[in-house]
Design a protein around this motif. Structure first.
Motif, short mmCIF file in Angstrom:
data_model
loop_
_atom_site.label_atom_id
_atom_site.label_comp_id
_atom_site.label_asym_id
_atom_site.label_seq_id
_atom_site.Cartn_x
_atom_site.Cartn_y
_atom_site.Cartn_z
N THR A 2 -10.87 9.96 -0.56
CA THR A 2 -11.19 8.54 -0.71
C THR A 2 -10.35 7.76 0.30
OG1 THR A 2 -9.45 7.82 -2.19
CG2 THR A 2 -11.35 8.92 -3.19
N ASN A 3 -10.75 6.52 0.49
CA ASN A 3 -9.96 5.68 1.37
C ASN A 3 -9.40 4.47 0.61
OD1 ASN A 3 -8.86 5.20 3.87
ND2 ASN A 3 -10.48 3.77 4.48
N ALA A 4 -9.48 4.57 -0.73
CA ALA A 4 -9.01 3.44 -1.54
C ALA A 4 -7.51 3.23 -1.34
CB ALA A 4 -9.30 3.70 -3.01
N ALA A 5 -7.11 1.96 -1.33
CA ALA A 5 -5.67 1.65 -1.26
C ALA A 5 -5.04 2.08 -2.57
CB ALA A 5 -5.49 0.16 -1.03
N MET A 6 -3.96 2.87 -2.47
CA MET A 6 -3.31 3.38 -3.67
C MET A 6 -2.02 2.62 -3.95
SD MET A 6 -5.37 5.75 -4.61
CE MET A 6 -4.45 6.70 -5.83
N SER A 7 -1.64 2.61 -5.23
CA SER A 7 -0.41 1.91 -5.61
C SER A 7 0.81 2.76 -5.26
CB SER A 7 -0.40 1.62 -7.11
OG SER A 7 0.88 1.19 -7.50
N LYS A 18 -3.11 8.72 0.16
CA LYS A 18 -4.51 8.46 -0.22
C LYS A 18 -4.95 9.56 -1.18
CE LYS A 18 -5.49 5.04 2.75
NZ LYS A 18 -5.79 3.67 2.31
N LYS A 19 -5.80 9.16 -2.11
CA LYS A 19 -6.39 10.16 -2.99
C LYS A 19 -7.36 10.97 -2.15
CE LYS A 19 -8.61 10.18 -7.53
NZ LYS A 19 -8.97 9.32 -8.67
N ASN A 67 0.83 -1.20 0.00
CA ASN A 67 0.00 0.00 0.00
C ASN A 67 0.86 1.24 0.00
OD1 ASN A 67 -2.74 -1.09 0.23
ND2 ASN A 67 -1.97 -1.93 2.17
N SER A 116 -7.09 -1.20 -10.00
CA SER A 116 -7.82 -0.51 -11.07
C SER A 116 -7.30 -0.85 -12.46
CB SER A 116 -7.78 1.00 -10.83
OG SER A 116 -6.45 1.46 -10.87
N SER A 119 -0.37 8.28 -9.11
CA SER A 119 -0.71 6.95 -8.62
C SER A 119 -2.19 6.64 -8.85
CB SER A 119 -0.36 6.85 -7.13
OG SER A 119 -0.89 5.65 -6.59
N PRO A 149 -5.55 3.70 -7.86
CA PRO A 149 -5.95 2.74 -6.83
C PRO A 149 -5.50 1.33 -7.20
CG PRO A 149 -7.80 4.13 -7.48
CD PRO A 149 -6.71 4.37 -8.47
#
Lengths: 499, 493
Positions: B150-155, B146-147, B142, B419, B414, B416
């Protein structure tokens, strides 16, 4: 032109042969790793991290292996490529840890060359011939599978992995088993002269892939088969003989020869299919990205050339032209490194002992080395201790003979004692009474007695019956118990009879 | 009390040398930070004892007044592509799970010799194949970022995603990376840190698990240009065990750092204006030009006409080499062996490699095998090598007009995790700006430029002439000083 033909049911067939000889490079370390190359070590004791293809390991070229390949190329008068490159030959097998062999497909280190084979009527080679060499490249050897260690599994010995080989590829220039045999023998001789390969076929230091096809004389080449890993000259010749006849049978029975890889069975002298063209590997050759192109500097090439010894053809010519040896003797003496090595040492020792130039004693030494000495050793069999066959001792015998102190027969007898028990030949000659009598007084006395006892024959001789001279010599030698110097006997007899 | 995890390489080294704090204090802080950051999944294994032992050795040397080395007292993360003696080395693959080398890679040994210690082995894309750190057998890494909203896991980018994540999250002051086609620069750009891939041959490849031998280069990843210069000095140098190693002295890059670019020309390659590049990236590129002009450089247009062929050529050459380099993982000598009941040798190969390699690795082995096979070799591999030569010639010509090239590092920020999983080609496009310098073997660096409207970092790339890491570092420093990039990911782990 070779006259070797296969007599088929439909006429004559000519056989076309090309050889790929794999020669293990003489070097203490492997081609791309520092591991040892000694033969016969316990399995998996001569394996570096590189040889075992551990993750992240890299090959680094061994300069000595490159040097030996270049020197070999020079010895076959080949083009030395100052720029060459290593390629990977990819295939999976348990004896190949990297999953690829590092070889040279596209840009070999040595280009075209030639090898001379000599006419040998007896062997079926009517005239001298030049066999073209396509290339020499260097590559890694693979390991060895052992199938007899476990009931259901094979074991792997990686000691041989990564040892440097030279692959010497001939052109399809040979036309008979005899030519192929002569080619392998000559190549082996050159490799051993150069010191780039020990030529030991039993230990696998040299092995050949034999390409054979047949055709009607003068027509296009036929389809060839390749018989792999043949490890003696005799087997090479057997493979050709068998394959040529097999192919003729196939064609004459309406079939076609398959382009395939075959295996030789030394027990039956036959070959059998190993894999067909359809099963051939796709080796996916590409330049090895772990290695830079190999660029040879002029100074390196010059050093290689300067380090070359006198080669077989040149040595043979020198033996004939400068030492005055017969073509037969010159060829025999130069065939093997050991033979000429022993000869040259003995020649030098003998010339020094006698105090004459080498050329003056070379014929005597050559006859001794090729015929007399081996004959004595052979007659003694196990009794001979060859450690006693020193150049010093033999030179001493030859010197006594040259001075007329001993006869040819005595030389052999003395040499027998030397081989059995060692010791100084001059002392042996004295002790055992193995010396010719050159004392004119003793010889004269003997002759006077013989002439007195054979007055009738003396008359006949003087009357013109020259042949009786031999009789007097024989009688004198008999009286002297064979120890008289024949030259002195002749001289005195001549004086007394003719005088 | 100082929060040691906020310190970079230079600050730690100088602080330890100056007696402001001990190496042990620093190592303990980072060990704790690593232990508390398991959610990032940046490390495959942690080695706190290694870090402490190295720190104690440094402290002991200091007590005796000895030289502490270029990296004295600095604990770092080690990408798990470097063989480390006695410590599991996996290349993030199942096939090497549990493999403990009996040898130490040249680069890691040099770092230990320079006084660094190891916090652990960093996660990566399996065999360094990937641009998002989603191909690891040991799970995704991870990004600490974070974007916004959002709470999406980012690359964290890839393949050096464990390295970028750890350095950006301040659980390591620096880390090693390797770059085959952007694997240092792209993750650095995604996480707001610096990373430099030196000239091919500067760092020994001995003991680094090979992906594509003609492209693989190790390099440092850290939060500043200075730190990269220091660490690269410790990593680089001729190694007789690597036949492609450069036989050149290592310059004193740190001492020669200068952001004064007077008299220097910066090339802007017009072919790098590609469709699909984010406007924010193009904007940051413009800002980068302005910064370098401000540092005294002259901006010139240059052309790299074969740029668009570079990525396709790379995706032939790299898989071709990989297909051969990975042949050694066969279950015979080490690593995973899958021997089904009654299986022969070929069955064992198939079962072992099917179980041991992930999908992306298999994809590239298949591509590589295909492009090298009889009948296709010339159409693919030979053509790709020609393109490689043309790309290198493009750079040679461009460098007749300029000293260093400025370009974006990536076409986007980056993304998510997950994606792009179904779209390998778009994934490969991440490296479109990074790959040309790799093909040409040139030194190239990514430095953080700005934060986009989503709150994600963007990087700028500097590409230099062969052996001119100094020119790259100096231009990077000029950007660093003007960009004033100080954003940090908010701690959520």
């Amino acid at each position: 032109m070779s006259t070797y033909r296969i007599q088929g049911a439909t006429g004559e067939w000519e056989v076309v042969i090309g050889l790929e000889v794999h020669a293990q490079v003489t070097s203490n370390a492997k081609l791309f790793s520092g591991a040892s190359t000694a033969f016969g070590a316990e399995p998996n004791t001569q394996v570096s991290l590189v040889d075992a293809a551990m993750p992240g390991m890299l090959p680094v070229p061994n300069r000595e292996c490159i040097r030996q390949a270049v020197r070999t190329g020079m010895a076959i008068e080949a083009q030395i490529n100052k720029w060459s490159r290593f390629d990977r030959k990819n295939y999976f097998y348990a004896d190949l840890p990297q999953g690829y062999q590092i070889s040279q497909l596209y840009h070999p280190i040595v280009g075209e060359g030639a090898l001379h084979i000599e006419a040998d009527e007896k062997a079926g080679i009517p005239e001298d011939k030049i066999i073209g060499i396509e290339r020499i490249h260097v590559e890694q050897d693979a390991g060895k599978l052992m199938h007899d260690q476990h009931p259901t599994m094979s074991y792997v010995d990686l000691n041989r992995v990564g040892i440097a080989l030279m692959e010497i590829v001939s052109k399809p220039d040979m036309r008979s088993p005899a030519e192929a045999g002569a080619y392998v023998r000559k190549l082996r001789s050159i490799l051993r002269y150069v010191g780039s390969c020990d030529g030991n076929m039993e230990e696998g230091s040299m092995r050949a892939d034999v390409n054979v096809s047949v055709r009607r004389p003068g027509e296009e080449f036929g389809t060839r088969t390749e018989t792999k890993n043949v490890n003696s000259v005799r087997f090479v010749m057997q493979v050709i003989e068998y394959e040529a006849n097999r192919q003729v049978d196939v064609i004459e029975n309406g079939g076609t020869v398959d382009q395939e890889t075959r295996l030789f069975d030394p027990n039956t002298g036959t070959t059998r299919t190993m894999r067909s063209k359809e099963d051939a590997h796709d080796y996916r050759y590409f330049p090895d990205p772990d290695l830079l192109p190999l660029e040879l500097e002029d100074s390196f090439i010059e050093d290689c050339r300067a380090s070359l010894p006198e080669l077989p053809d040149a040595k043979r010519a020198r033996y004939e032209n400068e030492l005055g040896l017969t073509p037969y003797n010159a060829r025999e003496l130069t065939a093997e490194v050991e033979t000429f090595g022993r000869f040259e040492t003995l020649l030098a020792a003998t010339a020094a002992k006698i105090g004459k130039p080498e050329a003056k004693v070379a014929t005597q030494v050559a006859n001794w080395a090729l015929s007399v000495a081996p004959g004595v050793a052979k007659s003694l069999g196990d009794e001979a201790d060859m450690a006693n066959a020193t150049a010093e001792a033999q030179a001493s015998i030859l010197a006594m003979q040259d001075k007329g102190e001993i006869s040819g027969g005595q030389a052999k007898e003395i040499y027998e004692f030397v081989l059995k028990d060692g010791g100084d030949p001059e002392a042996i000659a004295d002790e055992k009474g193995l010396k010719q009598v050159s004392d004119t007084g003793a010889i004269e006395a003997a002759i006077d007695e013989i002439l007195a006892n054979n007055e009738d024959k003396v008359e006949q001789y003087r009357g013109g019956k020259d042949k009786l001279f031999g009789f007097f010599v024989g009688q004198t030698m008999k009286a002297m118990q064979g120890k008289a110097n024949p030259a002195v006997v002749n001289q005195i007899l001549k004086a007394k009879l003719d005088g | 009390m100082t929060d040691f995890t906020q310190l970079g390489v230079k600050q730690i080294r100088d602080g330890v040398a100056g007696g402001d704090f001990t190496a042990r204090e620093v190592a303990e802080s980072f060990n704790a930070a690593v232990a508390a950051a398991a959610e990032l999944n940046a490390f495959i294994v942690t080695t706190p004892d290694h870090a402490l032992a190295a720190a104690d050795a440094t402290d002991a040397k200091r007590a005796k007044g000895e030289d502490l080395g270029k990296m004295g007292g600095v604990p770092i993360g080690m990408k798990d592509l470097f063989a480390t003696k006695g410590v599991q080395t996996t290349a993030a693959s199942h096939i090497l799970e549990g493999f403990k080398p009996e040898y130490e890679s040249t680069v890691s040994q040099k770092l230990w010799d320079a006084g660094a210690g190891m916090l652990g082995k960093l996660n990566l894309d399996q065999f360094a194949m990937g641009s998002s750190n989603e191909t690891s057998y040991f799970g995704n890494v991870n990004s600490p970022w974070k974007k916004a909203g959002t709470n999406a896991a980012m690359s964290p980018g890839g393949s050096s995603g464990g390295s970028s994540s750890a350095v950006a999250a301040r659980i390591a002051p620096a880390a090693t990376g390797t770059d085959t086609g952007g694997s240092i620069r792209q993750p650095a750009a995604f996480t707001g840190i610096c990373g430099i891939k030196p000239t091919y041959g500067r760092c020994s490849r001995w003991g680094v698990v090979a992906f594509a031998s003609s492209l693989d280069q190790a390099g440092p990843m850290a939060r500043s240009v200075e730190d990269c210069a220091i660490m690269l000095e410790a990593m680089a140098g001729f190694d007789p065990k690597d036949a492609t190693s450069l036989q050149m002295d290592v310059p004193n890059w740190e001492a020669a750092l200068s952001a004064d670019l007077k008299g220097k020309k910066v090339g802007i390659p017009r072919e790098y204006r590609m469709d699909g590049t984010d406007q924010a990236i193009l904007d940051s590129w413009e800002q980068g030009k302005a910064m370098l002009r401000d540092a005294g450089a002259e901006i010139v247009d240059v052309s790299l006409p074969h740029t668009k062929y570079a990525l396709p050529a790379y995706y032939i050459i790299a898989p071709a080499e990989a297909s051969s380099n990975l042949a050694r993982y066969d279950g015979v000598r080490y690593g995973l062996r899958d021997l089904p009941e009654g299986a022969g040798l070929q069955d064992m190969y198939a079962a072992t490699r099917a179980a041991g390699f992930g999908d992306e690795v298999k994809r590239r082995v298949l591509i590589g095998t295909y492009v090298l096979s009889a009948g296709f070799y010339d159409a693919y591999y030979t053509q790709a090598q020609k393109i490689r030569t043309l790309v290198a010639q493009d750079f040679e010509k461009a460098f007749e007009q300029c000293d260093v090239i400025l370009a974006p590092t990536t076409p986007t920020a980056s993304f998510p995790l997950g994606s792009l999983n179904d779209d390998p080609l778009t994934m490969y496009l991440n490296d479109v700006f990074a790959v040309p310098a790799s093909l040409a073997g040139l030194p190239a660096m990514s430095v953080p430029a700005t934060i986009n409207s989503d709150g994600l970092p963007l990087g700028l790339q500097l590409v230099g002439k062969p052996f001119d890491e100094q020119g790259v570092l100096n231009a990077g420093l000029a950007i660093q000083q003007r960009a004033g990039f100080e954003a940090q990911p908010e701690k959520w782990w």
